[in-house]
Design a protein around this motif. Sequence first.
Motif, PDB file in Angstrom:
ATOM      1  N   LEU A 390       0.740  -1.827  -0.327  1.00 36.37           N
ATOM      2  CA  LEU A 390      -0.088  -0.136  -0.097  1.00 36.37           C
ATOM      3  C   LEU A 390       0.743   1.249  -0.259  1.00 36.37           C
ATOM      4  O   LEU A 390       0.460   2.197   0.298  1.00 36.37           O
ATOM      5  CB  LEU A 390      -1.068   0.178   0.983  1.00 36.37           C
ATOM      6  N   GLY A 391       2.176   1.357  -0.056  1.00 34.98           N
ATOM      7  CA  GLY A 391       2.949   2.012  -0.062  1.00 34.98           C
ATOM      8  C   GLY A 391       3.205   2.945   0.551  1.00 34.98           C
ATOM      9  O   GLY A 391       3.231   4.186   1.496  1.00 34.98           O
ATOM     10  N   LEU A 392       2.639   2.333   2.944  1.00 33.23           N
ATOM     11  CA  LEU A 392       2.554   2.795   3.727  1.00 33.23           C
ATOM     12  C   LEU A 392       4.283   3.353   4.112  1.00 33.23           C
ATOM     13  O   LEU A 392       5.295   2.586   4.421  1.00 33.23           O
ATOM     14  CB  LEU A 392       2.298   2.230   4.582  1.00 33.23           C
ATOM     15  N   LYS A 393       3.744   4.496   5.193  1.00 31.97           N
ATOM     16  CA  LYS A 393       5.143   5.229   5.729  1.00 31.97           C
ATOM     17  C   LYS A 393       5.257   4.766   7.330  1.00 31.97           C
ATOM     18  O   LYS A 393       6.600   4.677   7.580  1.00 31.97           O
ATOM     19  CB  LYS A 393       5.059   6.993   5.708  1.00 31.97           C
ATOM     20  N   THR A 394       4.147   4.311   7.374  1.00 32.35           N
ATOM     21  CA  THR A 394       4.595   3.570   9.082  1.00 32.35           C
ATOM     22  C   THR A 394       4.221   2.015   8.635  1.00 32.35           C
ATOM     23  O   THR A 394       3.303   1.831   8.032  1.00 32.35           O
ATOM     24  CB  THR A 394       3.968   4.535   9.988  1.00 32.35           C
ATOM     25  N   TYR A 395       4.514   1.627   9.958  1.00 36.85           N
ATOM     26  CA  TYR A 395       4.284   0.072  10.148  1.00 36.85           C
ATOM     27  C   TYR A 395       3.173   0.045  10.979  1.00 36.85           C
ATOM     28  O   TYR A 395       2.416   0.719  11.408  1.00 36.85           O
ATOM     29  CB  TYR A 395       5.072  -0.699  11.300  1.00 36.85           C
ATOM     30  N   PRO A 396       1.637  -0.735   9.875  1.00 41.74           N
ATOM     31  CA  PRO A 396       0.597  -0.484  10.529  1.00 41.74           C
ATOM     32  C   PRO A 396      -0.016  -1.471  11.386  1.00 41.74           C
ATOM     33  O   PRO A 396      -0.662  -3.019  11.595  1.00 41.74           O
ATOM     34  CB  PRO A 396      -0.340  -1.526   8.910  1.00 41.74           C
ATOM     35  N   ALA A 397       1.179  -0.955  13.009  1.00 41.42           N
ATOM     36  CA  ALA A 397       0.780  -1.810  14.310  1.00 41.42           C
ATOM     37  C   ALA A 397      -1.165  -1.606  14.919  1.00 41.42           C
ATOM     38  O   ALA A 397      -2.192  -2.916  14.968  1.00 41.42           O
ATOM     39  CB  ALA A 397       1.062  -1.057  15.112  1.00 41.42           C
TER      40      ALA A 397
END
Length: 610
Positions: A390-397
């Motif tokens: 998804l091109g996220l900047k942060t880890y989806p905790a």
Amino acid sequence: MRDQARTEYLLNKANLLPACPGVYIMRDRAGRVIYVGKSRRLKNRVSQYFQAGGKNPKTERMASLVRDFEVVICSTEIEALTLENAFIKQHSPKYNIKLKDAKSYPYIKITKGDYPRLVWTRRREDDGAKYYGPYSSTSTVYSVLGAVNKALKLPSCKRRFPRDIGRGRPCIYYQMGRCCGVCTGEVSQEEYAGLIKGAAQILGGNTSALRRELTERMQTSAEEERFEEAARCRDIIAALDSLREKQKVVFAPGEEADVFALFDGGDCSAVSVLSVRDGVLSDKSDYPFGAEEIADAEGMSAFICGYYRARDYVPSRVLLSFPLDEEANAALTACLSELAGRNISVISPRRGEAKGLCELALANAAEAVRAYREEVQKDERLLLRLAELLGLKTYPARIEAYDVSNIGSEHMRCGMIVVADGKFRKGDYRSFSIRGVEGTDDYAAMSEAISRRVARLGDGSDSFSEFPDLILLDGGRGHVSTIRRLLEEKGLDIPVFGMVKDEYHKTRALCSDTGEINIARERQIFMLIYSIQEEAHRFSSKKTEKAKRKTLRKSSLTEIPGIGDKKARLLLVHFGGLAAIKSAELGDIAAVKGISKRDAEAVYNHFRKK
């Protein structure tokens, strides 16, 4: 510099504490309770958190987040232990090791009546029945029930006795010799009561006494030439012996103990509990804890007290794989003895069978840590892949998923579910009743729900204050575009994606406001998104249906002249449901406090006319 000043302030405050028993409560910047502990010398224990060095990484991390603390002075260490346990249950601090809610534990129940039955339940009620447990899992309950039913040949069918005695043919279990055949009428009520007494003895861990009774009865029956009764006793004794052979015998018959072992794996830890009843290892429970929870000998006292507060029985001996100092041991012993109503011994054995059992429990705890670590690593890899996709900047905790459900335009709700570190966190689920939307506008309903949700971000009140790393919507590009605009207006930068369904209403892809992201070839990602979408839909639909049923019950009563919302609620609470009101007699309805004779006649006549 600011951190150093804070640490100095906390250390000076701790040094002013008295050297007496008490409980300390650590709070973070938002005022949330993050850790609760007890000590027999508050000054010494609390000051250690703010002194340089000498702390393990988990404790160091927790102490770095403390912005203030408070204490409760106690007269004894046992009073402090009891209060600590109560505070942990009340606040559920992030860094304390905790048991899951006892309401979820299964019990085995022997019902009341002339022909009691063995059933399993998750609810203990004051109904005169006998309850055994709680057990660690439903699989353990099914195993125990199966073994007891097989040994004593108890009926497991849905027939009700004595009503169904003599009705119909016996089932296949009777023909196979696996049921005593109460339905045939050949088993007297006294004989059945003896079998149920035997079941109670087995469940209570007293198979040795049952075996002695059966042996005496068999011999007496044989002497009196009641050979069928003697043969039945012989078969039950053989079944009990077979059952005991399959179990792991660790102590002499009649011996009982619970064994607690703590294994610290650094990044995670686990407690393993082995239960020994009548000399046999009868149950095992594992409690793994993550990197943030502080598992040490000091915290184990509160854990063990909480463990037994959720149960009805404390064995005469509690064995520990770790040492407790003399005063901590005395406090724990006193607490457990008070719960049990008799003397309990708490021992950290150094040799013999008990030491061997502690080592076995420790090996189980080490295996629980290995399995937990493997599961966490698997979830981390999956979430990292999702972030990459998804091109996220942060880890989806923390992932929050939303689904709108409606029954017409009258009942509309938006459900929010939470996935934390790859696991559903049901305690954080929320359901929003949509009030400001006319008709069935999905976009407006979802906007209202998320607007109300983000208004609570960072307020420190509960899990609502936690920022989501990713928001998933049950919908397409239109939903995503609407919610992204809403978040931008509020100055929030939270990634938002939609979960797109196919023509069969099943998960097909993820989407942004500009296009779709194919996840069909990413099997693990697909299964994760599918489970999130299904869970969000299940939760939202369940809440909507519940609200609809509540309205229907009320509206049916409020159609009656003279019955408004208040009186409808009184009737429903008293009778427990609309069906009971419909079948109630006039006098029973009139006896409800707040309902006049005229109201009772109106309700009674209303349902008799239909």
